[in-house]
Design an enzyme around this catalytic site. Structure first.
Site, short mmCIF file in Angstrom:
data_model
loop_
_atom_site.label_atom_id
_atom_site.label_comp_id
_atom_site.label_asym_id
_atom_site.label_seq_id
_atom_site.Cartn_x
_atom_site.Cartn_y
_atom_site.Cartn_z
N LEU A 19 0.81 -1.21 0.00
CA LEU A 19 0.00 0.00 0.00
C LEU A 19 0.85 1.26 0.00
O LEU A 19 0.56 2.21 -0.73
CB LEU A 19 -0.93 0.00 1.22
CG LEU A 19 -2.14 -0.93 1.13
CD1 LEU A 19 -2.78 -1.11 2.51
CD2 LEU A 19 -3.17 -0.40 0.15
N ASP A 38 11.00 3.92 4.37
CA ASP A 38 10.89 2.48 4.58
C ASP A 38 12.14 2.00 5.29
O ASP A 38 13.26 2.29 4.87
CB ASP A 38 10.72 1.72 3.26
CG ASP A 38 10.15 0.33 3.48
OD1 ASP A 38 8.92 0.16 3.34
OD2 ASP A 38 10.92 -0.58 3.82
N ASP A 74 13.31 4.57 11.47
CA ASP A 74 12.38 3.77 12.26
C ASP A 74 11.27 4.72 12.70
O ASP A 74 11.51 5.69 13.42
CB ASP A 74 13.12 3.19 13.46
CG ASP A 74 12.22 2.43 14.43
OD1 ASP A 74 10.99 2.47 14.28
OD2 ASP A 74 12.77 1.83 15.37
N ASN A 101 1.70 4.75 7.42
CA ASN A 101 1.34 3.45 6.85
C ASN A 101 2.21 2.31 7.35
O ASN A 101 1.82 1.14 7.29
CB ASN A 101 1.44 3.54 5.32
CG ASN A 101 1.30 2.20 4.63
OD1 ASN A 101 0.21 1.64 4.54
ND2 ASN A 101 2.42 1.67 4.14
N TYR A 172 -2.16 -6.59 17.18
CA TYR A 172 -2.41 -5.80 15.98
C TYR A 172 -3.78 -5.12 16.04
O TYR A 172 -3.92 -3.93 15.74
CB TYR A 172 -2.30 -6.71 14.76
CG TYR A 172 -2.56 -6.05 13.43
CD1 TYR A 172 -1.59 -5.25 12.83
CD2 TYR A 172 -3.75 -6.26 12.75
CE1 TYR A 172 -1.81 -4.66 11.60
CE2 TYR A 172 -3.99 -5.68 11.52
CZ TYR A 172 -3.03 -4.88 10.94
OH TYR A 172 -3.26 -4.30 9.71
N LYS A 176 -4.45 -1.10 16.14
CA LYS A 176 -5.22 -0.46 15.08
C LYS A 176 -6.49 0.20 15.63
O LYS A 176 -6.94 1.23 15.10
CB LYS A 176 -5.58 -1.49 14.01
CG LYS A 176 -4.38 -1.96 13.18
CD LYS A 176 -3.68 -0.80 12.49
CE LYS A 176 -2.65 -1.25 11.48
NZ LYS A 176 -1.93 -0.11 10.86
N THR A 206 -1.52 -7.02 0.80
CA THR A 206 -0.22 -6.52 1.24
C THR A 206 0.57 -7.70 1.82
O THR A 206 0.03 -8.80 2.00
CB THR A 206 -0.37 -5.45 2.33
OG1 THR A 206 -0.86 -6.06 3.54
CG2 THR A 206 -1.34 -4.36 1.90
#
Length: 305
Positions: A19, A38, A74, A101, A172, A176, A206
């Site tokens: 993404l 990244d 990071d 993201n 996770y 989120k 992804t």
């Protein structure tokens, strides 16, 4: 013809693959100048697995005539993310938007999840959103105090796992869900500075979704239109980054294929009658049963239906 993000400067984290890569390329195609961040880690945070991913995306953007720089910070490192914001300003003279993201998964049933796994997942997702956005907000507030008009954007990444839960993804899902709530607070607090905050809960293919939902995510990969392609979410991101979205804030969007759904989130449901006195413990069960029966059914937790 100029794109809808012409001249906008954007940081996209986790933009080396999936993404994030689609967002970076889509934003550049719409005229944005992009800081491609990244760290080069794998789906579980393994260091060095995709080193050079940011640089490859930058090369793609430049080959297409766009402007971009690579960053390997990071996102949960306070000082490194300050440097990333400074890099955007040094390279392009300003910063207009942050697309948070970056992330990874350590899928584990709750009874097996270790403190180390829990901390690693919440760190990259929740703290990662905090660090990058907080430094960006510091810059925007300083600009506003200096008399410069601000029309800035924070775009966060939640997940269906955060909105309804997902079996085997307790850390996770919790992170989120926290990001969705963070978005609401940011929208309420930052509007006075000219900053909007919205979140995405994409349904796309992804590296992370392929670890848990590979069969689903590849089911239509060869179709004429692949609804799970990460590129499908890029137009919504470009619009949210653009000046056209300035009146929209505090929303969570669930894009899938060519559709966009807006989440209604937590809201008041059925309420019992006020008896004008303290309830007796023995009365509670009947009341709760009626409330549960009268509420709109919740979406099932992923992995239960």
């Amino acid at each position: 013809m100029a794109g809808i993000c012409e001249g906008r400067v954007v940081i996209v984290t986790g933009a080396g693959n999936g993404l994030g890569r689609a967002y970076a390329l889509g934003l550049a195609a719409e005229g944005a100048k992009v800081v491609v961040n990244d760290l080069g880690v794998g789906t579980h945070g393994e260091s060095g697995e995709t080193m050079g991913a940011a640089e490859k995306v930058v090369a793609e953007i430049k080959a297409a005539g766009g402007e971009a720089v690579a960053n390997t910070a990071d996102v949960a490192d306070w000082d490194a993310t300050k440097g990333m914001v400074e890099q955007a300003i040094a390279a392009f003279g300003r910063l207009d938007a942050v697309v948070n993201n970056a992330g990874f998964v350590r899928d584990r049933m709750f009874v097996s999840c270790t403190p180390e796994e829990w901390d690693a997942v919440t760190r990259v997702h929740l703290r990662g959103h905090f660090c990058t956005s907080r430094h960006a907000v510091d810059y925007w507030r300083a600009q506003q105090k200096a008399g410069n008009p601000i029309d800035a954007r924070i775009i966060n990444t939640s997940s269906g796992a955060g909105l309804q839960g997902s079996v085997g993804q307790s850390a996770y899902s919790a992170a989120k869900a926290g990001i969705a709530a963070l978005t609401l607070v940011q929208a309420a607090e930052l509007a006075r500075y000219g900053i909007t905050a919205n979140a995405l809960a994409p349904n796309a293919r992804t590296r992370m979704t392929m670890t848990a939902f590979a069969d689903t995510m590849t089911s239509q990969q060869d179709a004429a239109f692949d609804p799970y392609a990460p590129e499908n979410t890029a137009p919504l991101v470009a619009w949210l980054v653009s000046e056209q979205s300035k009146s929209v804030t505090g929303q969570v969007f669930e894009p899938f294929g060519s559709t966009i759904r807006i989440s209604e989130g937590w809201t008041d449901g059925p309420t019992s009658a006020d008896l004008g006195r303290r309830l007796e413990p023995g009365e509670v069960g009947e009341i709760v049963e009626a409330l549960v029966a009268g509420r709109t059914p919740a979406k099932p937790v992923y992995g239960t239906a």
